[in-house]
Write a protein that holds these residues in place. Structure first.
Motif, short mmCIF file in Angstrom:
data_model
loop_
_atom_site.label_atom_id
_atom_site.label_comp_id
_atom_site.label_asym_id
_atom_site.label_seq_id
_atom_site.Cartn_x
_atom_site.Cartn_y
_atom_site.Cartn_z
N ARG A 1 -36.19 3.46 1.60
CA ARG A 1 -36.50 3.18 0.21
C ARG A 1 -36.16 1.85 -0.16
O ARG A 1 -35.13 1.37 -0.12
CB ARG A 1 -35.84 4.22 -0.78
CG ARG A 1 -36.26 5.68 -0.70
CD ARG A 1 -37.54 6.08 -1.28
NE ARG A 1 -37.70 7.51 -1.44
CZ ARG A 1 -38.89 7.92 -1.99
NH1 ARG A 1 -39.67 7.02 -2.55
NH2 ARG A 1 -38.87 9.02 -2.22
N LYS B 1 -45.50 -2.06 -6.82
CA LYS B 1 -45.90 -0.84 -6.06
C LYS B 1 -46.16 -1.16 -4.68
O LYS B 1 -47.26 -0.53 -3.97
CB LYS B 1 -47.02 -0.03 -6.58
CG LYS B 1 -46.41 0.75 -7.84
CD LYS B 1 -47.45 1.63 -8.48
CE LYS B 1 -46.87 2.37 -9.87
NZ LYS B 1 -47.91 3.13 -10.44
N GLU C 1 -45.32 1.32 -1.71
CA GLU C 1 -45.75 2.63 -1.71
C GLU C 1 -47.13 2.81 -1.69
O GLU C 1 -48.07 1.97 -1.97
CB GLU C 1 -45.07 3.32 -2.87
CG GLU C 1 -45.70 2.92 -4.14
CD GLU C 1 -45.17 3.49 -5.58
OE1 GLU C 1 -45.90 4.05 -6.14
OE2 GLU C 1 -43.97 3.19 -5.64
N SER D 1 -50.75 8.92 2.03
CA SER D 1 -49.34 9.06 2.37
C SER D 1 -49.09 9.20 3.81
O SER D 1 -49.76 10.24 4.32
CB SER D 1 -48.73 10.02 1.52
OG SER D 1 -48.92 11.38 2.10
N TYR E 1 -41.69 10.42 2.19
CA TYR E 1 -41.41 9.72 0.85
C TYR E 1 -42.28 10.01 -0.23
O TYR E 1 -42.07 10.20 -1.28
CB TYR E 1 -41.06 8.39 1.09
CG TYR E 1 -39.99 7.80 1.89
CD1 TYR E 1 -38.78 8.87 1.90
CD2 TYR E 1 -39.43 6.75 2.37
CE1 TYR E 1 -37.65 8.47 2.59
CE2 TYR E 1 -38.25 6.29 2.96
CZ TYR E 1 -37.61 7.47 2.95
OH TYR E 1 -36.29 6.90 3.92
N HIS E 2 -43.58 9.99 0.06
CA HIS E 2 -44.73 9.98 -0.93
C HIS E 2 -45.54 11.35 -0.68
O HIS E 2 -46.61 11.25 -1.29
CB HIS E 2 -45.35 8.78 -1.17
CG HIS E 2 -44.50 7.51 -1.69
ND1 HIS E 2 -44.31 7.39 -2.92
CD2 HIS E 2 -44.08 6.88 -0.84
CE1 HIS E 2 -43.31 6.35 -3.02
NE2 HIS E 2 -43.37 5.84 -1.76
N GLU F 1 -47.74 13.45 -3.54
CA GLU F 1 -48.24 12.94 -4.73
C GLU F 1 -49.70 13.15 -5.27
O GLU F 1 -50.36 13.10 -4.37
CB GLU F 1 -47.47 11.56 -4.88
CG GLU F 1 -45.99 11.45 -4.67
CD GLU F 1 -45.64 10.04 -4.74
OE1 GLU F 1 -46.30 9.15 -4.91
OE2 GLU F 1 -44.40 9.88 -4.68
N GLU G 1 -42.52 2.26 2.88
CA GLU G 1 -42.17 3.52 2.45
C GLU G 1 -43.05 4.57 2.91
O GLU G 1 -42.93 5.75 2.67
CB GLU G 1 -41.95 3.56 0.91
CG GLU G 1 -40.82 2.86 0.36
CD GLU G 1 -40.55 3.17 -1.24
OE1 GLU G 1 -41.21 3.82 -1.56
OE2 GLU G 1 -39.82 2.70 -1.74
N ASN G 2 -44.15 3.97 3.57
CA ASN G 2 -45.19 4.96 4.12
C ASN G 2 -45.15 4.85 5.69
O ASN G 2 -46.41 4.67 6.21
CB ASN G 2 -46.49 4.34 3.41
CG ASN G 2 -47.42 5.61 3.43
OD1 ASN G 2 -47.28 6.44 2.83
ND2 ASN G 2 -48.67 5.08 3.53
#
Length: 447
Positions: free
Chosen positions: A55, A66, A69, A74, A78-79, A82, A188-189
């Motif tokens: 993160r 952003k 992210e 995704s 983490y995501h 969403e 983060e992906n």
């Protein structure tokens, strides 16, 4: 009224009831429970070398928003789930189904085989994330299989190893594929690279055994926007990374760009901006190289390979720097390069000079946009300059600049030009004045 024989103060003190505070039992139990609970937002495994998917710190998010992210797809936990990534999530199942249909007859493999192949990797995969993953074993293994197969199938489709379904929107709609290039390289992906390798090897058809590796497929996929020479990709046939971002990042680090030993100590930790270096007689030249990181300084001139600054490259650079800053055991090549650009570029005029020298190809817009990006890229970047791969360059530039005769000669040339220009203006003024008075003296007697 005070009691007999006591002062008013003593009487007041005697009238107070002394309370003994007792610890709340529920509070005490709650505190003991918190002591036993492991950290979740930054797990204990985050300090291990194996932890590689982070993160991003809030200080980075405040600068780059952003950028870390996903925007439409995704990958990893983490995501996951969403709202803005649900559109592509539906197509992941379609890609998984296509693969299973091909393998059913060719190798007799089914979905259970993929799940059983990944389950032994579960704990190792969890330790790759800096944050505790709140999914049980079944959920986490399903996520890893679905996301990994989606990536592998997409790589095969783009490489032409698998026939593309007619009107497949993920391939035919330009903006979707363009977004994939960036989303797959966001810090983060990510999912661990060893999960991708496991499922890639398991899903190979017989005709693929002696062909592409996962590295060449992945690098070839991103090369549709990076446009590196094909030989550069072929050289990394057996290259590996901890995830896709690291795979692409490390492919830009040639073996001869190793970090310096501790005994190489620069004199200074800064390099002056381009405008001042030019004043000192230092030049900037574009140089051919396999990587834009291969910056040299020779005979009073920077030799800098060209780099294209566009939407994809800014995303890639920002996430590569963030990864290096979060990973304690990772080399800091991109962080050092960002710091070098930050030293050199102080104004949009500095950017214009690099563009004029074919070192930067600007696709962001005005030079001020590139200047702002470079300024933000090096914010909060930390590394050991004494051990970085450009340590000697920083020292050489400083030593060259400190040779006073070069600076003085440059100053003399500039002052000499200034004196010539000033003298020219004065001479022009005197010539005009002389002409005026000559005409005036010739015309005046007639009047």
């Amino acid at each position: 009224m005070a009691e007999m024989g006591r002062t008013p103060v003593e009487a007041e003190a005697a009238s107070h009831v002394i309370r003994i505070w007792e610890v709340n039992k529920d509070r005490l139990e709650s505190m003991h429970k918190k002591i036993q609970e492991p950290p979740r937002l930054l797990s204990k495994s985050a300090g291990k070398k194996s932890c590689c998917i982070f993160r991003v710190p809030q200080s980075f998010i405040e600068v780059h928003g952003k950028s870390y992210e996903p925007h439409i797809v995704s990958i990893g936990p983490y995501h996951h789930g969403e709202d803005h990534v649900k559109m592509i999530q539906e197509h992941k199942w379609r890609y998984l189904g296509n693969l299973l249909n091909r393998l059913k007859n060719a190798k007799g493999l089914g979905l259970e085989d993929f799940l059983k192949a990944v389950e032994p990797l579960e704990m190792k995969a969890r330790e790759c994330y800096s944050e505790t993953i709140h999914l049980d074993t079944d959920e986490f293994v399903e996520l890893l299989v679905l996301d990994a197969i989606f990536l592998i199938e997409l790589f095969r489709l783009v490489a032409g190893l698998v026939a593309v379904e007619a009107n497949d929107p993920l391939i035919s709609v330009t903006w979707i594929l363009s977004s994939f290039y960036k989303d797959f390289l966001r810090l983060e992906n990510q999912i661990p690279y060893f999960v991708l390798e496991c499922l890639f090897d398991l899903s190979k058809l017989p005709r693929e055994e002696s062909g592409h590796t996962l590295a060449t497929l992945a690098l070839g996929f991103f090369n549709n926007t990076m446009l590196r020479p094909y030989d550069d990709i072929a050289n990394y046939k057996y290259h590996e990374g901890v995830h896709l971002l690291d795979l692409v990042r490390s492919s830009f680090i040639p073996s001869d760009l190793a970090e310096a030993r501790r005994d190489v100590i620069p004199v200074t930790h800064t390099i002056l901006p381009i405008s001042k270096l030019l004043y000192a007689g230092i030049n900037f030249n574009a140089a051919p190289a396999d990587s834009f990181l291969a910056v040299k300084f020779r005979n009073g001139a920077f030799e800098m390979p060209s780099i294209t600054i566009d939407d994809f490259m800014t995303c890639f650079l920002v996430n590569s720097v963030a990864y290096e800053q979060c990973h304690s055991s990772c080399s800091k090549h991109f962080s050092v390069y960002a710091s070098l650009l930050g030293c050199l570029v102080n104004t949009s005029t500095d950017v214009e000079h690099l563009c004029d020298r074919n070192i930067i190809s600007n696709y962001l817009g005005k030079p001020a946009e590139v200047e702002r990006f470079i300024y933000n890229l090096e914010k909060d970047v930390a590394f050991d300059l004494d051990r970085c791969y450009l340590s000697s360059l920083f020292k050489d530039v400083h030593d060259y600049y400190c040779y006073s005769w070069r600076v003085q000669w440059a100053a003399f040339k500039n002052s000499y030009r200034a004196r010539l220009q000033c003298g020219g203006v004065i001479l022009l003024f005197l010539t005009v004045a002389q002409t005026f008075f000559t005409i005036y003296s010739a015309v005046r007697p007639q009047n």
